[in-house]
Design an enzyme around this catalytic site. Structure first.
Site, short mmCIF file in Angstrom:
data_model
loop_
_atom_site.label_atom_id
_atom_site.label_comp_id
_atom_site.label_asym_id
_atom_site.label_seq_id
_atom_site.Cartn_x
_atom_site.Cartn_y
_atom_site.Cartn_z
N HIS A 187 52.17 29.61 42.10
CA HIS A 187 50.93 29.40 41.35
C HIS A 187 49.74 29.98 42.13
O HIS A 187 48.92 30.71 41.56
CB HIS A 187 50.75 27.90 41.12
CG HIS A 187 49.43 27.50 40.54
ND1 HIS A 187 49.27 27.11 39.24
CD2 HIS A 187 48.18 27.41 41.10
CE1 HIS A 187 48.00 26.81 39.01
NE2 HIS A 187 47.32 26.98 40.13
N GLU A 188 49.66 29.65 43.42
CA GLU A 188 48.51 30.13 44.20
C GLU A 188 48.55 31.65 44.37
O GLU A 188 47.51 32.31 44.32
CB GLU A 188 48.48 29.43 45.57
CG GLU A 188 48.36 27.91 45.50
CD GLU A 188 47.25 27.41 44.62
OE1 GLU A 188 46.24 28.12 44.45
OE2 GLU A 188 47.37 26.29 44.07
N HIS A 245 47.19 33.35 41.32
CA HIS A 245 45.73 33.36 41.15
C HIS A 245 45.12 34.69 41.59
O HIS A 245 44.02 35.05 41.15
CB HIS A 245 45.09 32.21 41.92
CG HIS A 245 44.98 30.95 41.14
ND1 HIS A 245 44.47 30.90 39.86
CD2 HIS A 245 45.32 29.66 41.45
CE1 HIS A 245 44.49 29.66 39.42
NE2 HIS A 245 45.01 28.89 40.35
N GLU A 257 44.18 28.95 35.17
CA GLU A 257 45.20 28.05 35.70
C GLU A 257 46.51 28.18 34.93
O GLU A 257 47.60 28.05 35.51
CB GLU A 257 44.70 26.61 35.69
CG GLU A 257 43.51 26.34 36.59
CD GLU A 257 43.83 26.53 38.07
OE1 GLU A 257 45.02 26.44 38.45
OE2 GLU A 257 42.89 26.79 38.84
N ASP A 314 50.06 28.99 36.51
CA ASP A 314 51.24 28.15 36.28
C ASP A 314 52.42 29.00 35.82
O ASP A 314 53.56 28.83 36.28
CB ASP A 314 50.94 27.10 35.21
CG ASP A 314 50.19 25.89 35.75
OD1 ASP A 314 50.14 25.71 36.98
OD2 ASP A 314 49.61 25.14 34.94
#
Length: 630
Positions: A479-480, A483, A539, A543
């Protein structure tokens, strides 16, 4: 409930029936439970340090954190002090006699950490991430977001806030008629701020917050307020440029900051002040400051004095406490192990980018270059800032108070922030401390931060299977990383600067997928309202990318995808008050947790294979509606 019909409920329904929201909380769930565990451990340690039952750790200045904690814990002394610690500062605000006086003293008020109806931050320049720049924005609003004022409940909340403010000012010794006038004026001025401020949805788009102006053009916007004088007094100089985050606010600033509005400005500052400092005073002040937050979030009871004391201490000494947590409860061996795992996930992400079919070779190579340049920060920094070296915790016996000591730290923090203007960005800085149950990607630094506190079950444990870990921390790490390539992160290059590295064709293809992600979530009914797809899109993209790379890692190592999906649903379990749910839907850039579990797996082909999902099952989503970007 079958996973084929609702994965989230199939995994979490038993827990949801049994889970109880703590009276002093607004929700419970995986993140809350771990945060409670971490805070309990640290609170017990701080109490042991405070009463001498445990030797202090070998961390510079940690004794100051303990002294501050003891002061926060001493409610008897705080009750004896009452409003005395804030009397001087409150009088300074009350004694501002007119707009000219406000103009003259605005810089002084800024340097003393007094509330001002203009906001300032020193952060990396988005177009030159190697150097810090000065950002100007609007003042905060009483309600959480501009759109909240359109809610039928807004009038009730504002009335509660107004009554609360009057009560707090009366406790501070302000006559009731004056307190009432201040509070009424604060509400009036807030209504004017709201008309000229961006919503959370607008702010979620990073480029909407970047409008550089020459200082000459910026100052020319202020016909009534002496901005040139303010900058020299507060910042120490007039920088070459100012980056404006809210152009509408700046364009209408003269309609806000003028002599006709002075009474409202003054009332707003006084009310902002009393509400912001109440938590540092007596129990009477703390109780009187609770109604608005409780009405807004659904919290039934206030936390105990011990919980509050630790929370206040951790907010001021978070670097030291985070370092202590990392060293004590995580350690260098675990840090090394998890760093290796993160690097493996980065490698799989790189392989997925190499195989990407909708990006051109040029854009794909630049995406991989950005990925390879990404810095990984796991667990805790391993050293602490020298920020605390000249901090002194003045005891009550020498005239000190919790409020005064906290204010002194906040003033120093602001001075440090201002001193960083035009200086090189510290690329070793962590955006999160070791004791936070969270994770973080910084687009300006192009780094990911995975703190120690989240590196425990159900996210990660050496006792868990690889598949379970991938469904937990694997999806978080992915997830990070994702980003860096969401609708905001994709605008930044490998150095962390706002710079277009996409071909025109690739960018159009990416935006098509971003819009599909917006449509996927937009309008889903939840908690009596609807999800805002534009607010949550970054987000949701992260995800999706995180789950996809975790699945790829599991398939590479031939581990159970069923266990991965089950733990992915488990980490998102939550039970929240209706008020908190409504609050998050209006303000949070994350989608509701149940949807983060269900909607994302509905887009994964492997979910359908593993659970043999059919068209007649509740989890079936038409292939035309499924979205996979990364």
């Amino acid at each position: 409930m079958r996973p084929q019909d609702n994965l989230y409920l199939a995994i979490n329904s038993k827990w949801l029936k049994q889970a109880k929201i703590p009276a002093d909380g607004v929700s419970t769930g995986t993140f809350n439970e771990l945060s409670t565990k971490v805070n309990t451990e640290l609170s017990q340690d701080m109490a042991a340090f405070a009463n001498g039952k445990k030797p202090l750790p070998n961390i510079p200045n940690f004794a100051k954190a303990v002294d501050f904690y003891k002061q926060a814990l001493d409610m008897d002394q705080r009750n004896r002090d009452g409003a005395q610690p804030i009397k001087k500062d409150l009088a300074e605000l009350e004694n501002i006699k007119d707009f000219a006086d406000f103009n003259t003293n605005a810089a002084k008020l800024f340097n003393e950490m007094m509330p001002l109806p203009i906001g300032w931050e020193v952060e990396p320049d988005l177009k030159n991430a190697r150097k810090n720049a000065l950002y100007f924005g609007s003042a905060g609003t009483i309600l959480s977001d501009a759109t909240s004022y359109q809610d039928p409940n807004s009038k009730k909340l504002l009335d509660i806030y107004q009554k609360q403010s009057i009560n707090l000012l009366k406790l501070a010794g302000v006559p009731e008629d004056e307190a009432t006038t201040y509070a009424e004026n604060a509400i009036k001025f807030d209504s004017k701020i709201v008309q000229n401020t961006k919503s959370a949805e607008d702010s979620a788009e990073v480029t909407s917050n970047y409008h550089p102006m020459s200082v000459k053009d910026f100052e020319a916007k202020f016909g009534n307020f002496d901005m040139a004088g303010f900058l020299k007094g507060a910042i120490g100089k007039e920088p070459d440029q100012i980056i404006v985050t809210d152009p509408d606010f700046l364009n209408n600033v003269n309609g806000l900051l003028n002599k006709d509005n002075f009474a409202e400005i003054k009332g707003w500052m006084i009310v902002e002040f009393i509400n912001s400092v109440a938590g540092d005073l007596s129990q009477q002040f703390i109780d009187a400051s609770a109604p608005f937050a409780q009405a807004e979030t659904g919290q039934k009871e206030l936390p105990s004095t011990a919980k509050q004391a630790f929370a206040i201490t951790n907010s001021e000494y978070n670097d030291l406490i985070g370092e202590y947590y990392g060293e004590t409860y995580f350690g260098p061996a675990a840090k090394k192990d998890v760093t290796k795992m993160v690097e493996q996930i980065l490698k799989i992400y790189e392989q997925r980018l190499q195989k990407n079919k909708w990006l051109s070779k040029s854009t794909r190579q630049k995406a991989i270059a950005k990925l390879k340049a990404m810095k990984v920060k796991v667990g805790y920094p391993g050293d602490v800032s020298d920020f605390y070296d000249d901090i002194k915790v003045v005891p009550a016996s020498q005239g000190g108070s919790l409020y005064a000591n906290q204010k002194a730290m906040d003033i120093k923090d602001t001075k440090e922030m201002v001193s960083e203007l035009d200086e090189p960005v510290d690329r070793d800085d962590w955006g999160i401390t070791g004791d936070e149950v969270n994770a973080f990607y910084d687009s300006s630094l192009n780094d990911i931060n995975i703190p120690a506190a989240i590196l425990q079950a159900p996210f990660y444990s050496k006792k868990q299977s690889e598949a379970t870990n991938l469904g937990g921390i694997g999806t978080v790490v992915g997830h990070e990383i994702s980003h860096a390539f969401d609708n905001n992160g994709a605008k930044f290059d490998k150095y962390g600067s706002l710079h277009n590295w996409w071909t025109k064709k690739d960018h159009a293809a990416f935006n098509k997928r971003v819009n599909a992600e917006i449509k996927l979530f937009d309008g889903i009914k939840y908690g009596g309202k609807k999800v805002n797809g534009k607010l949550t899109v970054s987000e949701n993209i992260a995800d999706q990318g995180g789950l996809s790379v975790a699945i790829a890692a599991a398939k590479k190592d031939h581990v159970s995808l069923r266990e991965l999906f089950k733990n992915y649903a488990r980490i998102w379990r939550i039970k929240a008050s209706p008020e908190w749910t409504q609050y998050l839907l209006a303000n949070d850039v994350h989608s509701p947790d149940a949807l983060r579990a269900n909607v994302q797996v509905q887009c994964q082909p492997d979910f359908y294979k593993v659970f043999k999902v059919k068209k007649t099952d509740g989890m079936w989503l038409s292939p035309k509606k499924r979205v996979l970007i990364w």
